[in-house]
Design a protein around this motif. Structure first.
Motif, PDB file in Angstrom:
ATOM      1  N   VAL A 119       1.030  -0.803   0.342  1.00  0.00           N
ATOM      2  CA  VAL A 119       0.030  -0.188   0.037  1.00  0.00           C
ATOM      3  C   VAL A 119       1.504   1.201  -0.179  1.00  0.00           C
ATOM      4  CG1 VAL A 119      -1.401   1.296   1.296  1.00  0.00           C
ATOM      5  CG2 VAL A 119      -2.204  -1.345   1.074  1.00  0.00           C
ATOM      6  N   LEU A 120       1.630   1.353   1.092  1.00  0.00           N
ATOM      7  CA  LEU A 120       2.311   3.291   1.095  1.00  0.00           C
ATOM      8  C   LEU A 120       4.097   2.604   0.763  1.00  0.00           C
ATOM      9  CD1 LEU A 120       2.180   3.439   4.607  1.00  0.00           C
ATOM     10  CD2 LEU A 120       0.642   3.731   2.668  1.00  0.00           C
ATOM     11  N   VAL A 121       4.536   3.701  -0.075  1.00  0.00           N
ATOM     12  CA  VAL A 121       5.667   3.557  -0.504  1.00  0.00           C
ATOM     13  C   VAL A 121       6.687   3.137   0.618  1.00  0.00           C
ATOM     14  CG1 VAL A 121       7.747   5.328  -1.515  1.00  0.00           C
ATOM     15  CG2 VAL A 121       5.923   5.614  -2.302  1.00  0.00           C
ATOM     16  N   TYR A 130       5.113  13.707   1.509  1.00  0.00           N
ATOM     17  CA  TYR A 130       4.292  11.937   1.829  1.00  0.00           C
ATOM     18  C   TYR A 130       4.646  11.346   2.605  1.00  0.00           C
ATOM     19  CZ  TYR A 130       3.582   6.879  -0.213  1.00  0.00           C
ATOM     20  OH  TYR A 130       3.083   6.217  -0.071  1.00  0.00           O
ATOM     21  N   MET A 131       6.081  11.765   3.571  1.00  0.00           N
ATOM     22  CA  MET A 131       5.573  11.501   5.008  1.00  0.00           C
ATOM     23  C   MET A 131       5.049  11.989   5.835  1.00  0.00           C
ATOM     24  SD  MET A 131      10.340  11.533   5.701  1.00  0.00           S
ATOM     25  CE  MET A 131      11.029  10.722   4.514  1.00  0.00           C
ATOM     26  N   ARG A 132       5.104  13.332   5.309  1.00  0.00           N
ATOM     27  CA  ARG A 132       3.626  14.222   6.504  1.00  0.00           C
ATOM     28  C   ARG A 132       2.669  13.482   6.572  1.00  0.00           C
ATOM     29  NH1 ARG A 132       7.739  17.930   4.575  1.00  0.00           N
ATOM     30  NH2 ARG A 132       9.138  19.202   6.240  1.00  0.00           N
ATOM     31  N   LEU A 196      10.419   8.294  -6.861  1.00  0.00           N
ATOM     32  CA  LEU A 196      10.923   6.821  -6.613  1.00  0.00           C
ATOM     33  C   LEU A 196      12.198   6.241  -8.160  1.00  0.00           C
ATOM     34  CD1 LEU A 196       7.542   4.658  -5.963  1.00  0.00           C
ATOM     35  CD2 LEU A 196       9.581   5.233  -4.414  1.00  0.00           C
ATOM     36  N   THR A 197      11.486   6.722  -9.323  1.00  0.00           N
ATOM     37  CA  THR A 197      12.220   7.140 -10.469  1.00  0.00           C
ATOM     38  C   THR A 197      14.097   7.048 -10.736  1.00  0.00           C
ATOM     39  OG1 THR A 197      11.811   9.020 -11.397  1.00  0.00           O
ATOM     40  CG2 THR A 197      10.440   7.006 -11.959  1.00  0.00           C
TER      41      THR A 197
END
Length: 287
Positions: A119-121, A130-132, A196-197
């Motif tokens: 589900v999560l990175v 994204y973390m926040r 990610l890339t």
């Protein structure tokens, strides 16, 4: 040495190994206590990881247990040293949960980190925004300073990605659902996918995506990570549960998780097609 509030994974592993070696030598806790001229309670605290052990004490026990494997002796000695040493993650002990120290300590020593996510990175690949989003949704209206402490801690963990010659081999397999989530909205997710890339361009990072179209796979029971340690037989699996992380150290179970990960990456898209899919999804998120 005073008892700890909680033992880390490596401290528990050291204690478990000492108990195993004591029992293999046919000695009781009372007999081990006589060797160190201490109480049985201290032996119990050492074997549960709640108290540290000094080098001289460790040497005395290993001699009494007839341990002559030099590699095992060195591995246990290093674990004992780590239990007495302060590291960067100790500064977060008052604001982050105990599991943070466990994970940071393992990652800092790892030769390899293999991760399956549904589900999560993975935390090591997350952007700060994204973390926040994740940390703010983890509790009802968490204080902003607490959120930022979590972000700083995770960013510090990510230093393991750039450790030069000491950088571990990193292999991530993501279920396609990870790419299509909308955590934080289109802008946050697009930047996360592009990140990610970029990370996948590093020689020590392999990134694969398991597409929706895969008929069946072995990862249906949830995400997990395998931490490959330099000490023979000391690898650890971190399995995610609804409320916490479970650390698996049993040799047979660790081997089963390794087989599961091998099967997942065998049916996932290769690194090239995976990056193309990630870029295509990111392109569809343009705002």
């Amino acid at each position: 040495m005073p008892p700890r509030r909680y033992p880390t994974v490596r401290q528990k592993r050291l204690g478990a190994e000492l108990r195993r070696l004591r029992e293999a030598a046919g000695l009781s806790g009372e007999q081990a206590a006589e060797i160190l001229e201490c109480s049985k309670g201290k032996i119990s605290r050492i074997e549960t990881g709640m108290s540290g052990i000094r080098a001289a004490e460790l040497k005395a026990l290993l001699q009494a247990y007839d341990v002559d494997d030099s590699e095992l002796v060195e591995a246990l000695t290093e674990m004992a040293r780590e239990g007495r040493r302060r590291n960067w993650w100790n500064q977060y002990e008052s604001v982050l949960p105990p599991g943070f120290a466990d994970l940071a300590e393992l990652e800092a020593k790892a030769l390899s980190l293999h991760s399956w996510e549904t589900v999560l990175v993975p935390g090591l690949l997350q952007t700060p925004d994204y973390m926040r989003v994740l940390f703010r949704r983890g509790r009802i209206e968490p204080p902003e300073d607490e959120v930022e402490a979590h972000v700083r801690g995770r960013m510090h963990r990510q230093h393991v990605m750039h450790g030069g010659d000491a950088t571990p081999d990193l292999w991530f397999v993501l279920y396609e659902a990870v790419l299509h989530a909308r955590f934080g909205g289109l802008g946050v997710m697009r930047e996360q996918l592009l990140h990610l890339t970029r990370m996948a361009q590093h020689d020590h990072v392999t990134l694969q995506v398991l597409p929706y179209t895969t008929d069946s796979h072995r990862g249906v029971n949830g995400p997990f990570g395998i931490v490959g340690m330099p000490d023979t037989g000391m690898d650890v699996v971190r399995a995610e549960t609804a409320l916490s992380s479970l650390y698996v150290q049993d040799h047979a179970q660790v081997a089963a998780y390794k087989l599961m990960f091998d099967q997942l990456r065998a049916v996932a898209l290769g690194p090239g097609p995976s990056l193309k899919l990630i870029r295509d999804v990111a392109e569809g998120l343009r705002v």
